[in-house]
Design a protein around this motif. Structure first.
Motif, PDB file in Angstrom:
ATOM      1  N   ARG A  22      18.188  36.484 -29.977  1.00 55.20           N
ATOM      2  CA  ARG A  22      19.175  35.608 -29.381  1.00 55.20           C
ATOM      3  C   ARG A  22      20.531  36.322 -29.316  1.00 55.20           C
ATOM      4  O   ARG A  22      20.985  36.913 -30.272  1.00 55.20           O
ATOM      5  CB  ARG A  22      19.318  34.348 -30.224  1.00 55.20           C
ATOM      6  CG  ARG A  22      20.248  33.344 -29.580  1.00 55.20           C
ATOM      7  CD  ARG A  22      20.449  32.138 -30.419  1.00 55.20           C
ATOM      8  NE  ARG A  22      19.176  31.465 -30.647  1.00 55.20           N
ATOM      9  CZ  ARG A  22      19.027  30.404 -31.402  1.00 55.20           C
ATOM     10  NH1 ARG A  22      20.072  29.903 -32.028  1.00 55.20           N
ATOM     11  NH2 ARG A  22      17.867  29.837 -31.566  1.00 55.20           N
ATOM     12  N   HIS A  23      21.195  36.253 -28.168  1.00 52.81           N
ATOM     13  CA  HIS A  23      22.516  36.881 -27.982  1.00 52.81           C
ATOM     14  C   HIS A  23      23.581  35.793 -27.969  1.00 52.81           C
ATOM     15  O   HIS A  23      23.484  34.836 -27.217  1.00 52.81           O
ATOM     16  CB  HIS A  23      22.565  37.660 -26.662  1.00 52.81           C
ATOM     17  CG  HIS A  23      21.637  38.826 -26.652  1.00 52.81           C
ATOM     18  ND1 HIS A  23      21.918  39.995 -27.291  1.00 52.81           N
ATOM     19  CD2 HIS A  23      20.418  38.990 -26.067  1.00 52.81           C
ATOM     20  CE1 HIS A  23      20.925  40.837 -27.110  1.00 52.81           C
ATOM     21  NE2 HIS A  23      20.000  40.248 -26.375  1.00 52.81           N
ATOM     22  N   HIS A  24      24.588  35.960 -28.792  1.00 54.10           N
ATOM     23  CA  HIS A  24      25.695  35.009 -28.827  1.00 54.10           C
ATOM     24  C   HIS A  24      26.760  35.457 -27.837  1.00 54.10           C
ATOM     25  O   HIS A  24      27.062  36.628 -27.727  1.00 54.10           O
ATOM     26  CB  HIS A  24      26.317  34.942 -30.232  1.00 54.10           C
ATOM     27  CG  HIS A  24      25.393  34.363 -31.247  1.00 54.10           C
ATOM     28  ND1 HIS A  24      25.044  33.038 -31.260  1.00 54.10           N
ATOM     29  CD2 HIS A  24      24.727  34.944 -32.283  1.00 54.10           C
ATOM     30  CE1 HIS A  24      24.219  32.815 -32.264  1.00 54.10           C
ATOM     31  NE2 HIS A  24      23.996  33.968 -32.900  1.00 54.10           N
ATOM     32  N   ALA A  25      27.370  34.489 -27.153  1.00 54.17           N
ATOM     33  CA  ALA A  25      28.417  34.801 -26.180  1.00 54.17           C
ATOM     34  C   ALA A  25      29.694  35.205 -26.926  1.00 54.17           C
ATOM     35  O   ALA A  25      30.036  34.648 -27.957  1.00 54.17           O
ATOM     36  CB  ALA A  25      28.701  33.590 -25.298  1.00 54.17           C
ATOM     37  N   MET A  26      30.435  36.177 -26.380  1.00 48.93           N
ATOM     38  CA  MET A  26      31.677  36.644 -26.994  1.00 48.93           C
ATOM     39  C   MET A  26      32.767  35.585 -26.781  1.00 48.93           C
ATOM     40  O   MET A  26      32.866  35.000 -25.712  1.00 48.93           O
ATOM     41  CB  MET A  26      32.136  37.952 -26.352  1.00 48.93           C
ATOM     42  CG  MET A  26      31.204  39.116 -26.579  1.00 48.93           C
ATOM     43  SD  MET A  26      31.260  39.689 -28.264  1.00 48.93           S
ATOM     44  CE  MET A  26      32.809  40.498 -28.262  1.00 48.93           C
ATOM     45  N   ILE A  27      33.575  35.369 -27.798  1.00 47.57           N
ATOM     46  CA  ILE A  27      34.694  34.439 -27.680  1.00 47.57           C
ATOM     47  C   ILE A  27      35.866  35.236 -27.114  1.00 47.57           C
ATOM     48  O   ILE A  27      36.335  36.191 -27.712  1.00 47.57           O
ATOM     49  CB  ILE A  27      35.056  33.845 -29.050  1.00 47.57           C
ATOM     50  CG1 ILE A  27      33.879  33.047 -29.591  1.00 47.57           C
ATOM     51  CG2 ILE A  27      36.300  32.977 -28.936  1.00 47.57           C
ATOM     52  CD1 ILE A  27      34.093  32.533 -30.999  1.00 47.57           C
ATOM     53  N   SER A  28      36.331  34.834 -25.948  1.00 49.64           N
ATOM     54  CA  SER A  28      37.385  35.596 -25.272  1.00 49.64           C
ATOM     55  C   SER A  28      38.733  34.895 -25.323  1.00 49.64           C
ATOM     56  O   SER A  28      39.578  35.108 -24.464  1.00 49.64           O
ATOM     57  CB  SER A  28      36.982  35.860 -23.824  1.00 49.64           C
ATOM     58  OG  SER A  28      36.834  34.626 -23.151  1.00 49.64           O
TER      59      SER A  28
END
Length: 152
Positions: A22-28
């Motif tokens: 599972r890949h977590h989305a980067m917090i931008s």
């Protein structure tokens, strides 16, 4: 009442527990809290330091009933303390060098505004000698600085 492990559920190989792939989305988002903290500290520092940036020659100005002037630019200030010492801005100078120094620092030539600040106990002759030298040099906009009179 035995427990059985089915294909869809609780084991390691089931679909519900695949964590490695599972890949977590980067917090931008930018964290602005430290920047706000720094700005507030700078604001406090400048609020404390601003009153200290006025002309530094201690003069006890006389009170008058004149209204305050609306000033756009910073004028040249000549101060005379109670001992008769003459200051151009914040630097003590002899009266003989006053005109030469004024000509060196005036930006608009003889139209430069010059404010004379004299202590209450300053000798009237010293103040007039300073004003006469400035006027004789050709400066037109000479003003005397005083405090507004307080109603008691």
């Amino acid at each position: 009442m035995g427990m059985s492990v089915g294909a869809g559920g609780g084991g390691r190989g089931g679909r519900g527990h695949r964590r490695r792939g599972r890949h977590h989305a980067m917090i931008s988002e930018i964290n602005v809290t430290p920047m706000v903290d720094v700005m507030l500290v700078l604001l406090i520092i400048f609020m404390v330091a601003a009153p200290l940036l006025t002309v530094g020659v201690p003069i006890d100005l006389p009170d008058t009933q004149a209204k305050a002037m609306n000033v756009d630019t910073q004028p040249i200030t000549v101060s005379i303390n109670s001992a008769g010492q003459i200051y151009l801005q914040e630097t003590e100078i002899p009266v003989e060098e006053l005109v030469a120094k004024l000509q060196a620092i005036s930006k608009t030539g003889y139209d430069e505004r010059i404010f004379i600040r004299g202590d209450k106990s300053t000798d009237y002759g010293t103040a007039m000698k300073v004003m006469a030298r400035i006027s004789a040099a050709g400066y037109k906009n000479i003003g005397l600085v005083s405090l507004q009179e307080q109603d008691q």
